[in-house]
Design a protein around this motif. Structure first.
Motif, short mmCIF file in Angstrom:
data_model
loop_
_atom_site.label_atom_id
_atom_site.label_comp_id
_atom_site.label_asym_id
_atom_site.label_seq_id
_atom_site.Cartn_x
_atom_site.Cartn_y
_atom_site.Cartn_z
N LEU B 55 11.58 -5.78 5.17
CA LEU B 55 11.75 -5.95 3.72
C LEU B 55 11.06 -7.20 3.21
O LEU B 55 10.98 -7.41 2.01
CB LEU B 55 13.25 -5.98 3.38
CG LEU B 55 13.93 -4.62 3.42
CD1 LEU B 55 15.41 -4.76 3.14
CD2 LEU B 55 13.32 -3.66 2.42
N ALA B 59 5.40 -4.52 -0.36
CA ALA B 59 5.22 -3.09 -0.53
C ALA B 59 6.38 -2.32 0.08
O ALA B 59 6.87 -1.35 -0.51
CB ALA B 59 3.90 -2.63 0.09
N ALA B 61 9.44 -3.44 0.52
CA ALA B 61 10.61 -3.69 -0.32
C ALA B 61 10.55 -2.83 -1.58
O ALA B 61 11.56 -2.26 -2.00
CB ALA B 61 10.68 -5.17 -0.70
N HIS B 62 9.36 -2.72 -2.17
CA HIS B 62 9.17 -1.89 -3.36
C HIS B 62 9.54 -0.43 -3.04
O HIS B 62 10.28 0.22 -3.77
CB HIS B 62 7.71 -1.99 -3.80
CG HIS B 62 7.43 -1.40 -5.15
ND1 HIS B 62 7.70 -2.07 -6.32
CD2 HIS B 62 6.90 -0.21 -5.51
CE1 HIS B 62 7.35 -1.32 -7.34
NE2 HIS B 62 6.86 -0.18 -6.88
N ALA B 64 11.43 0.70 -0.58
CA ALA B 64 12.85 0.85 -0.27
C ALA B 64 13.70 0.84 -1.54
O ALA B 64 14.63 1.63 -1.68
CB ALA B 64 13.30 -0.28 0.67
N THR B 243 4.50 3.94 -4.49
CA THR B 243 4.06 2.69 -3.90
C THR B 243 2.58 2.75 -3.53
O THR B 243 1.86 1.75 -3.62
CB THR B 243 4.89 2.38 -2.63
OG1 THR B 243 6.27 2.52 -2.96
CG2 THR B 243 4.64 0.98 -2.12
#
Lengths: 240, 343
Positions: B55, B59, B61-62, B64, B243
């Protein structure tokens, strides 16, 4: 005929419900969906837990049913013998969310898709009364006021904006905050250009409160001349 | 709906599962499954540092966040849809609902399209309901028309559209008409070309028996895991596309013309945004023509990657590969017609 009863089905279902309840009671859900959804997530979580509990109790009270629940007439069916099938996939978000909750959307998404067009559909604003204390304002309102009669309604007032740093440069940076209608999948950023900061800008994705006054527009971005920039922890409700 | 014995229709996915699971026929699956659940949760706990580390990448994290957001947003609506669906299974006598509709499919389809206005909510909830309508005896074409129109023309969605387009109130009317037109046209085409065997998964469905309460809970449990699993597939697909597809793709084809209409229609399929929110996205895509943005709002509630996954899971893969392209084509065409007329 067959009643798909299995302990695994009940357990997975209860886990989904538990995750929903946990998200709503801790407020973490505000990272993912709009604030008004909280009640519905709580209700859905409670119902799903109840459903899973009924299934689990039914499965445990009749352990011998496990063999009998295989439907031999329909053995091409895509359900596993446990009646879970594709439902196993629900374990992926459960496992992840019980341990680490993904963060709020950050600067990665700014500039990747559309940006809120503050020039469209803005209301006509009354002038702000100058009281000397800074006026808290959403980035959206700041942008809309900026493009309404060239920002006349600011009336020279001091405003305070809260957002995260989307991109930094020397003496200026982009302050952004997402608007969401339903969930983070439909988030669109509002961006304000902040100028007049001494030294280098705060690093990306840092949340800041910026105090300053309106200073015209730069292309499609409204500009704020900052007098102070303060780093803050990420707010509970990160979206506008 | 009578379950067909000796069903000849076997989805390829079913065959694969069957091979994998044959060894589990000794009857202990329920308990073994419980162990698997616990093992997965324990493994995830052990791998927690890895998750944290992943995370750290913006990218990831985005991805998820969007994945979780789509799933969390859809689940309450899915629960509502499953509740209605299970209530129909448990409490509505078979054959009652078809009698509420005109007997001729060509009349039943437009009535079903208008009836869609009565179900407020996003598109996820209408999939299990449409399935149960067919189970109750409603002609598939009418049930599928309802499936398409309900998320597109319900009052919540139309109000959201009005809020998103304050300077273009005609967009509300255009959306209503184009969606009704598309849903009705798909239904009418389906009365002509639709074949029962494409709905193979429905015919192989278990019918739950017992007290009404048992029927209700068993149906809901089964539907929840089915639909929930496919929702996860759809959410992961949409998050990946959101993403991975860069902005330059959008910028390359802005402007007007047929290409921009197709572009935004395709974008609606990829983004898989809730029908209550898509108007706000459409409003922000100011570099596109109003007709192209109308196509975005007409296609989105009817065809998107999350819905295709849900429909494939509910009705079967053979259904989804026909229904999705048909709906996409008809929705784009009706957007162009209504856009040319009104916008």
């Amino acid at each position: 005929m067959v009643v798909a009863v299995s302990a695994a089905a009940g357990t997975i279902t209860m886990l989904v419900g538990a995750v929903l309840l946990r998200l709503s009671t801790t407020g973490t859900y505000e990272r993912y969906v709009r604030v008004g959804m909280g009640t519905w997530i709580t209700i859905a979580g409670a119902l799903v837990i109840a459903l899973g509990a009924i299934t689990l109790v039914r499965a445990l009270r009749r352990p011998s049913v496990d063999g009998g629940m295989i439907d031999h007439d329909h053995d091409h069916d895509d359900h596993h013998e446990d009646g879970v099938g594709v439902g196993w996939l629900l374990l992926a978000p459960i496992a992840a969310l019980l341990l680490v909750a993904p963060p709020t959307l950050g600067s990665f998404g700014v500039g990747r898709g559309a940006t809120v067009d503050v020039r469209q559909g803005a209301p006509v604003f009354h002038p702000i009364r100058r009281t000397g204390t800074p006026v808290d304002m959403s980035l959206l309102e700041f942008g809309q006021r900026a493009f309404d009669h060239r920002g006349l309604s600011f009336n020279g007032a001091i405003v305070r904006l809260t957002g995260f740093v989307a991109a930094g440069g020397k003496g200026a940076f982009q302050l952004a905050r997402y608007q969401i209608a339903c969930c983070a999948a439909d988030a669109i950023p509002v961006v304000v250009k902040v100028v007049g900061t001494a030294g280098s800008a705060p690093s990306r994705d840092v949340w800041v409160t910026v105090t300053g006054s309106y200073r015209g527009t730069n292309g499609e971005l409204p500009v704020l001349a900052a007098t102070s920039v303060m780093e803050i922890p990420a707010p509970e409700d990160p979206y506008e | 709906m009578a379950p067909v014995v000796g069903d000849e229709v076997t989805a390829s996915a079913g065959r694969r599962d069957e091979n994998v699971e044959r060894g589990g026929r000794d009857g202990a699956w329920g308990q073994r499954g419980l162990l698997v659940v616990l093992a997965v949760v324990a493994a995830a706990a052990a791998l927690r540092p890895l998750l944290d580390h992943l995370l750290d990448h913006p990218a990831v994290a985005h991805w998820a966040t969007i994945f979780v957001a789509i799933a969390i947003q859809a689940l309450p609506f899915l629960v509502l849809g499953i509740g209605i669906s299970a209530a129909i299974a448990a409490f509505v006598p078979a054959g009652l609902l078809p009698r509420a509709l005109p007997r001729r499919p060509t009349l039943a389809v437009p009535v079903a399209a208008v009836a869609g206005a009565a179900l407020p909510g996003c598109e996820c909830g209408s999939v299990p309901i449409a399935r149960r309508l067919i189970g109750n005896g409603v002609t598939p074409a009418a049930a599928l028309t309802f499936l398409l129109s309900a998320p597109a023309i319900n009052p919540v969605v139309l109000v959201a559209t009005a809020v998103a387009f304050p300077r273009n109130p005609e967009m509300v009317l255009a959306r209503l008409l184009a969606s009704l037109l598309a849903a009705t046209a798909v239904g009418l085409v389906w009365t002509r070309i639709g074949r029962a065997e494409w709905l193979g998964r429905l015919r192989r469905e278990h019918r739950h028996e017992g007290t009404r309460f048992t029927v209700f809970t068993s149906t809901a449990q089964h539907d929840f895991l089915q639909a929930g699993g496919f929702l996860i597939i759809g959410a992961a697909t949409a998050a990946t596309l959101q993403t991975a597809v860069p902005r330059s793709v959008l910028d390359a084809v802005s402007g007007t013309g047929l290409v921009s209409v197709l572009m935004l229609a395709a974008l609606a399929v990829i983004l898989a945004i809730c029908s209550e929110a898509d108007a706000f996205i459409a409003a922000s895509l100011t570099q596109f023509s109003l007709t192209a943005r109308l196509a975005f709002m007409v296609v989105g509630p009817m065809v998107d990657v999350k819905l295709i996954a849900l429909q494939a899971g509910t009705f079967g893969g053979r259904f989804a590969v026909r229904f999705a392209p048909l709906t996409f084509t008809v929705a784009v065409a009706s957007s162009i017609v209504v856009g040319w007329w009104l916008l």
